[in-house]
Design an enzyme around this catalytic site. Sequence first.
Site, PDB file in Angstrom:
ATOM      1  N   SER A 156      13.410 -35.325  13.107  1.00  0.00           N
ATOM      2  CA  SER A 156      13.336 -34.034  12.400  1.00  0.00           C
ATOM      3  C   SER A 156      11.909 -33.501  12.315  1.00  0.00           C
ATOM      4  CB  SER A 156      13.875 -34.183  10.978  1.00  0.00           C
ATOM      5  OG  SER A 156      15.153 -34.727  10.999  1.00  0.00           O
ATOM      6  N   GLU A 186      28.524 -46.242  16.246  1.00  0.00           N
ATOM      7  CA  GLU A 186      28.887 -46.817  14.952  1.00  0.00           C
ATOM      8  C   GLU A 186      29.570 -45.851  13.990  1.00  0.00           C
ATOM      9  OE1 GLU A 186      29.068 -50.337  15.399  1.00  0.00           O
ATOM     10  OE2 GLU A 186      29.295 -49.647  13.352  1.00  0.00           O
TER      11      GLU A 186
HETATM   12  C1  LIG Z   1      16.621 -38.762   2.414  1.00  0.00           C
HETATM   13  C2  LIG Z   1      16.451 -38.255   3.810  1.00  0.00           C
HETATM   14  C3  LIG Z   1      16.037 -39.129   4.808  1.00  0.00           C
HETATM   15  C4  LIG Z   1      15.828 -38.665   6.101  1.00  0.00           C
HETATM   16  N1  LIG Z   1      15.317 -39.525   7.035  1.00  0.00           N
HETATM   17  C5  LIG Z   1      15.030 -39.064   8.274  1.00  0.00           C
HETATM   18  C6  LIG Z   1      14.379 -39.905   9.231  1.00  0.00           C
HETATM   19  O1  LIG Z   1      14.084 -41.072   8.948  1.00  0.00           O
HETATM   20  N2  LIG Z   1      14.070 -39.386  10.437  1.00  0.00           N
HETATM   21  C7  LIG Z   1      14.388 -38.110  10.778  1.00  0.00           C
HETATM   22  O2  LIG Z   1      14.109 -37.721  11.909  1.00  0.00           O
HETATM   23  N3  LIG Z   1      14.984 -37.265   9.903  1.00  0.00           N
HETATM   24  C8  LIG Z   1      15.301 -37.716   8.656  1.00  0.00           C
HETATM   25  N4  LIG Z   1      15.888 -36.880   7.734  1.00  0.00           N
HETATM   26  C9  LIG Z   1      16.101 -35.487   8.090  1.00  0.00           C
HETATM   27  C10 LIG Z   1      17.549 -35.083   8.228  1.00  0.00           C
HETATM   28  O3  LIG Z   1      18.082 -35.560   9.433  1.00  0.00           O
HETATM   29  C11 LIG Z   1      17.590 -33.568   8.106  1.00  0.00           C
HETATM   30  O4  LIG Z   1      17.226 -33.239   6.787  1.00  0.00           O
HETATM   31  C12 LIG Z   1      18.962 -32.991   8.390  1.00  0.00           C
HETATM   32  O5  LIG Z   1      19.282 -33.149   9.748  1.00  0.00           O
HETATM   33  C13 LIG Z   1      19.042 -31.502   8.018  1.00  0.00           C
HETATM   34  O6  LIG Z   1      18.007 -30.797   8.598  1.00  0.00           O
HETATM   35  P1  LIG Z   1      17.075 -29.828   7.708  1.00  0.00           P
HETATM   36  O7  LIG Z   1      16.604 -30.607   6.526  1.00  0.00           O
HETATM   37  O8  LIG Z   1      16.054 -29.257   8.601  1.00  0.00           O
HETATM   38  O9  LIG Z   1      18.036 -28.714   7.147  1.00  0.00           O
HETATM   39  P2  LIG Z   1      18.534 -27.421   7.955  1.00  0.00           P
HETATM   40  O10 LIG Z   1      19.015 -27.814   9.294  1.00  0.00           O
HETATM   41  O11 LIG Z   1      17.490 -26.370   7.866  1.00  0.00           O
HETATM   42  O12 LIG Z   1      19.782 -26.991   7.083  1.00  0.00           O
HETATM   43  C14 LIG Z   1      19.662 -26.199   5.887  1.00  0.00           C
HETATM   44  C15 LIG Z   1      21.073 -25.908   5.398  1.00  0.00           C
HETATM   45  O13 LIG Z   1      21.764 -25.135   6.380  1.00  0.00           O
HETATM   46  C16 LIG Z   1      22.980 -25.785   6.737  1.00  0.00           C
HETATM   47  N5  LIG Z   1      23.237 -25.632   8.180  1.00  0.00           N
HETATM   48  C17 LIG Z   1      22.341 -25.757   9.189  1.00  0.00           C
HETATM   49  N6  LIG Z   1      22.950 -25.591  10.376  1.00  0.00           N
HETATM   50  C18 LIG Z   1      24.250 -25.367  10.113  1.00  0.00           C
HETATM   51  C19 LIG Z   1      25.402 -25.136  10.926  1.00  0.00           C
HETATM   52  N7  LIG Z   1      25.312 -25.110  12.270  1.00  0.00           N
HETATM   53  N8  LIG Z   1      26.589 -24.961  10.317  1.00  0.00           N
HETATM   54  C20 LIG Z   1      26.695 -24.992   8.951  1.00  0.00           C
HETATM   55  N9  LIG Z   1      25.638 -25.209   8.132  1.00  0.00           N
HETATM   56  C21 LIG Z   1      24.440 -25.392   8.707  1.00  0.00           C
HETATM   57  C22 LIG Z   1      22.741 -27.251   6.426  1.00  0.00           C
HETATM   58  O14 LIG Z   1      23.959 -27.944   6.205  1.00  0.00           O
HETATM   59  C23 LIG Z   1      21.907 -27.165   5.173  1.00  0.00           C
HETATM   60  O15 LIG Z   1      22.703 -27.006   4.045  1.00  0.00           O
HETATM   61  C24 LIG Z   1      16.097 -37.320   6.421  1.00  0.00           C
HETATM   62  C25 LIG Z   1      16.556 -36.446   5.420  1.00  0.00           C
HETATM   63  C26 LIG Z   1      16.715 -36.893   4.138  1.00  0.00           C
HETATM   64  C27 LIG Z   1      17.164 -35.925   3.080  1.00  0.00           C
END
Ligand SMILES: Cc1cc2nc3c(=O)[nH]c(=O)nc-3n(C[C@H](O)[C@H](O)[C@H](O)COP(=O)(O)OP(=O)(O)OC[C@H]3O[C@@H](n4cnc5c(N)ncnc54)[C@H](O)[C@@H]3O)c2cc1C
Length: 399
Positions: free
Chosen positions: A129, A244
């Site tokens: 991310s 998984e």
């Molecule tokens: C505790 C925690 C640990 C994490 N650990 C890691 C890690 O170790 N390594 C890593 O790489 N990442 C990690 N992440 C990141 C995580 O994978 C991302 O937060 C997640 O994929 C969402 O991306 P974003 O935060 O950019 O939110 P966004 O993608 O910006 O989403 C914002 C909102 O829009 C909604 N949304 C976005 N796209 C769509 C769609 N197509 N349809 C419907 N709704 C949508 C989402 O559901 C969300 O509610 C971690 C996150 C957390 C909270």
Amino acid sequence: MDFQHDAGLDAFREEVRAFVREDLPPDLANKPVGSVRSMRPDLARWQQILNRKGWGAPYWAKADGGTGWSVLQRLVFDEECVAAGAPTQDGFAQKLLGPALNAFASAEQKAEHVPHILDGSRLWCQGFSEPGSGSDLASLRTRAERDGDFYVVNGQKTWTSYAHESDWIFMLVRTDATVKKQAGISFLLVDMKTPGITVRPIRSIDDCHHLNETFFDNVRVPVANRIGAEGDGWTITKFLLNNEHASAADLPILRRGLSRVRTLAAAQRAGREPLIAQPAFALRLARLDAEVNAIAMMVQRVAAMESDHSPLAHAMGSILKVRGTEAQQRITELMTEALGDYAAVAYPEPHDACLGEPLPQQDVGRGIANDMFFRRASSIYGGTNEVQRGIIAKMLFQL
Ligand SMILES: Cc1cc2nc3c(=O)[nH]c(=O)nc-3n(C[C@H](O)[C@H](O)[C@H](O)COP(=O)(O)OP(=O)(O)OC[C@H]3O[C@@H](n4cnc5c(N)ncnc54)[C@H](O)[C@@H]3O)c2cc1C
């Protein structure tokens, strides 16, 4: 799917239980887990014990140095370890990177990394991310430009769990900005000690430090550290994220949570009665119990689809993720309610899982409110539940 009693699985459970009883040192049992991964020294010690037994990689095939267990055996193993309060393994290495290495890495790359995963001497974090590239991962912008036998990496990753205590990171980088966005991504393994990497903590609402921002400033990474060909990163990522499915619901954690709610609610009073006897509370607990049993049946169904790559199998993994994480949230909320005022006492004091030392006089409520807050994130990490719902719709209804 077969719900018949499986005597072989019972015998296997006995074997795991006996091993854990004999080999899990009492001072390692029931130690606080910082969100999802144990503290480094605990994790490494337990990993060594498992490895000596030949159980260092419960999720991998025998040919790759794993146990070769079936999905149901893995679930039994996880259940027994969680029930006994054993430390976790390094999930990033075991469930994400490991299978990708086994499928895509060269013999030299495997020889370099697999022994360290097995003996717990090299911990991993996941650099996928970025700010603005979470759900839309393929839009990532961290660049890797070729300079002879090296890539020069520049950019930023975020939410990098445990980057501050990991030795290596597996990460996605953009190696070609001129092609379709998925086709320009490569998969790199990077030593966290390489000059130019800066890790900054993000303190989360559970008052723990497990999240980080990770910056890459002219970081020189040998081309030999790339897994697969240049531009193969997206294919590897799809493989790695689709692994998984059966463990997506974290069933052992759900069961442990329910049992903890029961213990707490039996000890707490609501007026003259134990809380567990109060009809409104008992009803909520019973509903959650039924939900966890339903999830357990679904896990069995997914386990029976182990080598099935159909849209249904794919959707089932997403369904388990959504239902499992929602149940996790409701269980930790109920646990916090069962604690009543004690939950407020335990929070916002720093969670002992961060400090490595138990807080005095808080044995009852230790970490419960923090866990409840942390679980808010379970419907975000690993692909948000909204995105999972999109996958379910696409796979099952071609929407
Ligand atoms: C505790 C925690 C640990 C994490 N650990 C890691 C890690 O170790 N390594 C890593 O790489 N990442 C990690 N992440 C990141 C995580 O994978 C991302 O937060 C997640 O994929 C969402 O991306 P974003 O935060 O950019 O939110 P966004 O993608 O910006 O989403 C914002 C909102 O829009 C909604 N949304 C976005 N796209 C769509 C769609 N197509 N349809 C419907 N709704 C949508 C989402 O559901 C969300 O509610 C971690 C996150 C957390 C909270």
